[in-house]
Design a protein around this motif. Structure first.
Motif, short mmCIF file in Angstrom:
data_model
loop_
_atom_site.label_atom_id
_atom_site.label_comp_id
_atom_site.label_asym_id
_atom_site.label_seq_id
_atom_site.Cartn_x
_atom_site.Cartn_y
_atom_site.Cartn_z
N PRO A 247 -5.23 0.04 2.90
CA PRO A 247 -5.62 0.22 1.50
C PRO A 247 -4.47 -0.11 0.58
O PRO A 247 -3.33 0.25 0.85
CB PRO A 247 -5.97 1.72 1.42
CG PRO A 247 -5.26 2.34 2.56
CD PRO A 247 -5.22 1.30 3.64
N SER A 248 -4.77 -0.81 -0.49
CA SER A 248 -3.73 -1.20 -1.44
C SER A 248 -3.37 -0.05 -2.33
O SER A 248 -4.04 0.97 -2.39
CB SER A 248 -4.20 -2.38 -2.29
OG SER A 248 -5.26 -1.96 -3.13
N VAL A 249 -2.25 -0.22 -3.03
CA VAL A 249 -1.86 0.79 -4.01
C VAL A 249 -2.96 0.97 -5.04
O VAL A 249 -3.29 2.08 -5.44
CB VAL A 249 -0.53 0.38 -4.68
CG1 VAL A 249 -0.22 1.32 -5.82
CG2 VAL A 249 0.59 0.39 -3.67
N ALA A 250 -3.53 -0.13 -5.47
CA ALA A 250 -4.56 -0.05 -6.49
C ALA A 250 -5.78 0.72 -6.01
O ALA A 250 -6.41 1.47 -6.75
CB ALA A 250 -4.97 -1.46 -6.93
N ALA A 251 -6.10 0.57 -4.73
CA ALA A 251 -7.30 1.20 -4.20
C ALA A 251 -7.13 2.70 -4.06
O ALA A 251 -8.10 3.45 -4.10
CB ALA A 251 -7.64 0.60 -2.83
N MET B 248 10.76 -3.81 -7.76
CA MET B 248 9.44 -4.01 -8.35
C MET B 248 8.38 -3.24 -7.57
O MET B 248 7.48 -2.63 -8.15
CB MET B 248 9.10 -5.50 -8.36
CG MET B 248 9.93 -6.32 -9.31
SD MET B 248 9.35 -8.04 -9.32
CE MET B 248 10.85 -8.88 -9.76
N ALA B 249 8.50 -3.27 -6.25
CA ALA B 249 7.56 -2.49 -5.44
C ALA B 249 7.75 -1.01 -5.69
O ALA B 249 6.77 -0.24 -5.77
CB ALA B 249 7.78 -2.81 -3.95
N GLU B 250 9.01 -0.59 -5.85
CA GLU B 250 9.28 0.82 -6.16
C GLU B 250 8.68 1.19 -7.51
O GLU B 250 8.09 2.27 -7.66
CB GLU B 250 10.80 1.04 -6.17
CG GLU B 250 11.22 2.46 -6.39
CD GLU B 250 12.72 2.62 -6.37
OE1 GLU B 250 13.20 3.69 -6.78
OE2 GLU B 250 13.42 1.68 -5.96
N ALA B 251 8.81 0.29 -8.49
CA ALA B 251 8.21 0.55 -9.80
C ALA B 251 6.70 0.66 -9.71
O ALA B 251 6.07 1.42 -10.45
CB ALA B 251 8.61 -0.56 -10.78
N ALA C 21 -1.32 7.81 3.77
CA ALA C 21 -1.20 6.49 4.38
C ALA C 21 -1.82 6.41 5.77
O ALA C 21 -1.55 5.47 6.50
CB ALA C 21 0.27 6.09 4.46
N SER C 22 -2.63 7.38 6.16
CA SER C 22 -3.31 7.36 7.47
C SER C 22 -2.33 7.17 8.61
O SER C 22 -2.45 6.27 9.44
CB SER C 22 -4.37 6.25 7.50
OG SER C 22 -5.32 6.42 6.47
N LEU C 23 -1.32 8.04 8.68
CA LEU C 23 -0.30 7.91 9.71
C LEU C 23 -0.81 8.24 11.11
O LEU C 23 -0.10 8.04 12.10
CB LEU C 23 0.90 8.81 9.38
CG LEU C 23 1.75 8.38 8.17
CD1 LEU C 23 2.89 9.35 7.96
CD2 LEU C 23 2.27 6.96 8.35
N PRO D 47 0.83 -1.20 0.00
CA PRO D 47 0.00 0.00 0.00
C PRO D 47 0.87 1.26 0.00
O PRO D 47 2.10 1.18 0.08
CB PRO D 47 -0.77 -0.13 1.31
CG PRO D 47 0.16 -0.86 2.22
CD PRO D 47 0.88 -1.85 1.32
N PRO D 48 0.25 2.45 -0.06
CA PRO D 48 1.04 3.70 -0.03
C PRO D 48 1.96 3.79 1.18
O PRO D 48 3.03 4.41 1.08
CB PRO D 48 -0.05 4.78 0.02
CG PRO D 48 -1.22 4.16 -0.67
CD PRO D 48 -1.19 2.71 -0.30
#
Length: 428
Positions: free
Chosen positions: A410-414, A225-228, A342-344, A104-105
């Motif tokens: 929440p995922s990156v996609a979301a 890959m995660a960075e990409a 990211a809801s810190l 996620p973010p």
């Protein structure tokens, strides 16, 4: 697109004590492959490239790993490690796409902050030299770097339109001119050699394939890959393009792997999509992928023009380092911006970010902290990007995906890209 290949090859040459001829050859190869990779990512042929305004450049953290492997096992083994890692990326990509929900973010933003800080250090070392080396932190070099940064800021403030967008390039040129006036440029070999040349394949000899030596770089490729993933999301947001993360992220990673495979044959470290390019997109407002494609074509041409590589090679490293520090720091800002989503305020999210940053930045803040560990373990631990990304991912799974009654992050996609008005994607 100029600062990163130049700074990467300068740092590589200085650290590994490469002769001037090899340095010029590697610089030509870096320009050529940066251009080829940028064309792949921008135009997106077949299943390679997300068709976003990306450029590809020799990576910061992978460069450090490449040099570490070269110092421990030799340049031939380091080249073999790049080729093995590129092949490894193709093999694990189908599995990685199923794990995107674990990035996620919170995870991506933390990693981008660490990448940015690491790259700023790379740029700073170009200015100061290695601690303990003769001439370390020479005031004249520091003054030249600060003057270059000041000139970039001044151009950004005073210029308008296209010229403002060229502030970094103009800063490099003005900084070099200032270095000439102060006697810090040595252009003896500038007019020697031929006009057109082809970078030499396998400049260090036949690659040596050592899985143990390549392991740190292969593990880093997972973090890459995660960075990409994060960069694809951020870039799509910057240009207002609606993307499908499950198809577009693999296209970005395939472009990375293909360009790295080609670059490995020319003695280069891993090639990666450029986070600082996203910063330039944000700063300038230039969102067209055809601009980065055209710039990639220019780099391909420059890669074959040997006088260009020789001219760039005489540019003072303090000038390049100063410009690189200014541009690289934009990555850190982008990471902070992503962490803002990211809801810190959630204690578990804040703790995940804090622990990952602490472990990821430790080798930057305390050089040599892992000197007592075995060499193979030390190379991995000293890659703060890999350690920080792995820590953030593991803690995210621990807090948000294990057990019942825990809300998944929440995922990156979301959270990636909001829907845009019709035609926005086509314009981008």
């Amino acid at each position: 697109m100029a600062a990163t290949p130049i700074s990467a090859i300068f740092l590589m040459s200085a650290t590994l004590r490469l002769n001037p001829g090899v340095t010029v050859d590697l610089l030509s190869a870096a320009l050529l492959l940066s251009g080829v990779g940028s064309l792949i990512q921008s135009l997106g042929p077949w299943k390679f490239g997300p068709r976003l305004p990306f450029v590809m450049l020799p990576g910061g953290a992978p460069l450090i790993l490449f040099m570490s492997i070269a110092q421990q096992h030799g340049l031939r083994t380091a080249t073999g490690a790049v080729l093995l890692t590129a092949a490894f990326t193709f093999l694990v990509l189908p599995v990685f796409t199923r794990l995107l929900r674990f990035f996620p973010p919170l995870v991506i933003g933390t990693m981008i902050v660490i990448v940015g800080v690491n790259l700023v250090k790379v740029g700073a070392l170009l200015v100061t030299g290695q601690p303990g080396a003769p001439g370390f932190a020479d005031p004249a070099r520091l003054g030249l770097a600060f003057a270059t940064i000041g000139l970039i800021v001044l151009f950004t403030r005073l210029l308008r339109g296209v010229l403002r967008r060229l502030a970094v390039m103009l800063g490099l040129a003005a900084g070099t001119a200032l270095a000439c006036l102060t006697g810090q440029v040595h252009a003896g070999a500038l007019l020697s050699g031929q006009l057109v040349g082809v970078p030499q394949p396998l400049p260090f000899g036949t690659p040596v394939f050592d899985l143990v030596a390549a392991l740190p770089l292969m593990l880093y490729s997972l973090a890459s890959m995660a960075e990409a993933t994060g960069q694809t999301v951020i870039n799509a947001e910057a240009v207002g393009k609606d993307i499908d993360i499950r198809s577009d992220v693999p296209r970005t990673v395939r472009g990375d792997a293909l360009t790295s495979l080609l670059g490995g044959f020319f003695g280069l470290p891993l090639m990666v999509t450029s986070g600082e390019n996203i910063g330039i997109v944000r700063v300038t407002g230039v969102r067209s992928r055809y601009v980065t494609a055209a710039a990639g074509a220019v780099l391909v041409v420059l890669g074959f023009l040997t006088p260009v590589a020789r001219a760039i090679s005489v540019m003072p490293s303090a000038v390049v380092g100063g410009a690189a520090m200014a541009v690289f720091a934009v990555i850190t800002v982008l990471g902070v911006q992503m962490l803002g989503r990211a809801s810190l305020e959630d204690h578990t999210a804040a703790l995940t970010c804090a622990v990952a940053l602490a472990l990821g930045l430790l080798p930057v803040l305390v050089p040599g902290v892992y000197a007592g560990f075995p060499s193979g373990v030390r190379i991995l631990l000293e890659s703060g990007v890999a350690v920080g990304a792995l820590t953030a991912a593991v803690l995210n799974v621990f807090f948000h995906h294990l057990g019942r009654g825990t809300a998944a992050a929440p995922s990156v996609a979301a959270t990636a890209v909001p829907a845009e008005a019709p035609g926005t994607a086509a314009r981008a």
